[in-house]
Design a protein around this motif. Structure first.
Motif, PDB file in Angstrom:
ATOM      1  N   PRO A  40       0.820  -1.217   0.000  1.00  0.00           N
ATOM      2  CA  PRO A  40       0.000   0.000   0.000  1.00  0.00           C
ATOM      3  C   PRO A  40       0.848   1.259   0.000  1.00  0.00           C
ATOM      4  CG  PRO A  40      -0.823  -1.592   1.594  1.00  0.00           C
ATOM      5  CD  PRO A  40       0.503  -2.104   1.131  1.00  0.00           C
ATOM      6  N   HIS A  42       0.523   5.552   0.485  1.00  0.00           N
ATOM      7  CA  HIS A  42      -0.308   6.700   0.869  1.00  0.00           C
ATOM      8  C   HIS A  42      -0.190   7.766  -0.210  1.00  0.00           C
ATOM      9  CE1 HIS A  42      -1.449   5.604   5.004  1.00  0.00           C
ATOM     10  NE2 HIS A  42      -0.349   4.875   4.946  1.00  0.00           N
ATOM     11  N   TRP A  58      -6.619  -1.517  -5.732  1.00  0.00           N
ATOM     12  CA  TRP A  58      -7.648  -1.029  -4.828  1.00  0.00           C
ATOM     13  C   TRP A  58      -7.206   0.293  -4.251  1.00  0.00           C
ATOM     14  CZ3 TRP A  58      -5.635  -0.120  -0.155  1.00  0.00           C
ATOM     15  CH2 TRP A  58      -4.827  -1.044   0.507  1.00  0.00           C
ATOM     16  N   THR A  60      -8.384   3.038  -0.911  1.00  0.00           N
ATOM     17  CA  THR A  60      -9.234   3.295   0.245  1.00  0.00           C
ATOM     18  C   THR A  60      -9.295   4.786   0.509  1.00  0.00           C
ATOM     19  OG1 THR A  60      -7.418   3.082   1.843  1.00  0.00           O
ATOM     20  CG2 THR A  60      -8.652   1.085   1.299  1.00  0.00           C
ATOM     21  N   GLU A  63     -12.562   4.619   5.527  1.00  0.00           N
ATOM     22  CA  GLU A  63     -12.837   3.212   5.834  1.00  0.00           C
ATOM     23  C   GLU A  63     -13.285   2.418   4.613  1.00  0.00           C
ATOM     24  OE1 GLU A  63     -15.787   3.528   8.824  1.00  0.00           O
ATOM     25  OE2 GLU A  63     -14.443   4.429  10.308  1.00  0.00           O
ATOM     26  N   GLY A  64     -13.645   3.087   3.536  1.00  0.00           N
ATOM     27  CA  GLY A  64     -14.176   2.370   2.374  1.00  0.00           C
ATOM     28  C   GLY A  64     -13.098   1.959   1.398  1.00  0.00           C
ATOM     29  N   ARG A  65     -13.174   0.746   0.879  1.00  0.00           N
ATOM     30  CA  ARG A  65     -12.214   0.251  -0.108  1.00  0.00           C
ATOM     31  C   ARG A  65     -12.915   0.036  -1.440  1.00  0.00           C
ATOM     32  NH1 ARG A  65      -8.150  -4.675   1.108  1.00  0.00           N
ATOM     33  NH2 ARG A  65      -7.358  -3.004   2.455  1.00  0.00           N
ATOM     34  N   SER A  82      -5.625   9.286   0.372  1.00  0.00           N
ATOM     35  CA  SER A  82      -6.109   7.928   0.153  1.00  0.00           C
ATOM     36  C   SER A  82      -4.934   6.969   0.277  1.00  0.00           C
ATOM     37  CB  SER A  82      -6.747   7.802  -1.238  1.00  0.00           C
ATOM     38  OG  SER A  82      -5.770   7.985  -2.244  1.00  0.00           O
ATOM     39  N   ARG A 126     -20.363  10.135  -1.705  1.00  0.00           N
ATOM     40  CA  ARG A 126     -18.949   9.788  -1.775  1.00  0.00           C
ATOM     41  C   ARG A 126     -18.308  10.380  -3.023  1.00  0.00           C
ATOM     42  NH1 ARG A 126     -17.159   5.820   1.799  1.00  0.00           N
ATOM     43  NH2 ARG A 126     -15.100   6.418   1.034  1.00  0.00           N
ATOM     44  N   GLY A 231     -14.757  10.266   3.147  1.00  0.00           N
ATOM     45  CA  GLY A 231     -14.431   9.040   3.852  1.00  0.00           C
ATOM     46  C   GLY A 231     -13.706   9.286   5.160  1.00  0.00           C
ATOM     47  N   GLN A 232     -13.499  10.567   5.522  1.00  0.00           N
ATOM     48  CA  GLN A 232     -12.746  10.918   6.719  1.00  0.00           C
ATOM     49  C   GLN A 232     -13.413  12.089   7.428  1.00  0.00           C
ATOM     50  OE1 GLN A 232      -8.358  10.996   5.244  1.00  0.00           O
ATOM     51  NE2 GLN A 232      -9.732  11.003   3.501  1.00  0.00           N
TER      52      GLN A 232
END
Length: 316
Positions: A40, A42, A58, A60, A63-65, A82, A126, A231-232
């Motif tokens: 991953p 950032h 993927w 994120t 919390e959503g992926r 993200s 979103r 998402g935050q």
């Protein structure tokens, strides 16, 4: 058509095997080629469309992926921190991603010109979602890649291709989501104004009450809608901006850990180190030993979805 896009991206990247992120002649375009799955990373994702021609990734947002594979694209409507990862790639079948920065002003112009524009609904706010790119969007992507070897033509034709991409996104099944994000009026736009307020003042103490005043909402409503969009929470958003910028300062500019911490708004170097280690999985002092991260924070005109804050790579 997805196979054709993979072929043109493969040809383009084969002459540039030393790097995984290709710098293009246009700063708004990025190409990612990865021959192996990656850990991953950032990122600071700018408004963009990140098209997977081969392999899978993927991303994120809080919390959503979101997983997106060949024939799909990640659309990011609001600049936000993200985490992204290449999950399907091999030397025989590398992950190939084309990222193109989106212009929300073009979106608004097209909405006004469309005879029957999509109507914003009461669904999810979103700012990131996955779309199918079959048909016109894939055709646009192929034409963008083919223009990369002709800079003079690219400088003239690329803006028109961005406009066409924006049109097909608006005309597609997720057009209403983009209308909600890009429209100049309404509650969503007031939340976006609060997002921009945090971005512009991430090194300052941001009070939820003051931020709510910017959005002309109650603090509780803004908190809920800010998280729904990015998402935050506002605090999480600000913290990630601070840590991404501090990382860039240390790795790319050689700033000391303490100077980077205070420069992005931390009052305690020990708190900064704890939060940095929690986010990146390594202490800031360990990260600054050696140059393993320098490529991740160097301003890359060509990285899809993005770069870390300060270098601002686009999303891929």
């Amino acid at each position: 058509m997805a196979e054709t896009l993979a072929q043109v991206l493969m040809r383009y990247t084969q002459s540039r095997p030393a790097v995984s992120v290709i710098r293009t002649v246009a700063g708004e375009i990025g190409i990612l080629r990865s021959d192996h799955p990656k850990p991953p990373t950032h990122l600071f994702s700018k408004p963009s469309i990140c098209i997977v021609a081969q392999g899978a990734k993927w991303a994120t947002f809080g919390e959503g992926r979101l997983v997106y594979r060949a024939g799909e694209a990640l659309v990011v409507g609001v600049a936000t921190p993200s985490v992204g990862r290449v999950v399907e790639a091999s030397p025989d079948s590398p992950c190939l991603v084309l990222a193109i920065e989106l212009d929300l002003a073009i979106m608004r112009s097209l909405i006004e010109e469309m005879e029957v524009p999509p109507m914003p609904n009461d669904g999810s706010e979103r700012s990131a979602f996955v779309v199918d790119i079959a048909g016109p969007l894939t055709d646009c992507a192929i034409r963008v890649v083919r223009l990369l070897d002709t800079p003079d033509a690219l400088s003239i034709l690329f803006p028109m291709l961005v406009r066409e991409i924006c049109y097909w996104l608006l005309a597609g099944p997720d057009g209403a989501k983009l209308v909600r994000i890009s429209h100049a009026e309404g509650a969503s736009q007031r939340v976006i104004a609060a997002v921009h307020h945090v971005r512009e003042r991430f090194a300052e103490t941001v009070r939820l009450e003051a931020l709510a005043a910017v959005a002309r909402m109650s603090p509780s409503v803004l908190h809920r809608r800010f998280k729904a969009l990015t998402g935050q929470t506002p605090l999480q958003y600000q913290k990630q901006l601070r840590l991404l910028e501090a990382r860039r300062l240390m790795i790319a500019d050689g700033v000391s850990v303490e100077s980077a911490a205070f420069g992005v708004g931390y009052e305690s170097a020990s708190q900064f180190s704890r939060e940095y280690s929690r986010m990146f999985g390594a202490s800031p002092k360990r990260d600054t030993r050696g140059d393993a991260l320098s490529a991740a924070v160097r301003p890359p005109a060509g990285d899809p979805r993005s770069a870390e804050h300060g270098g601002e790579r686009r999303a891929a």
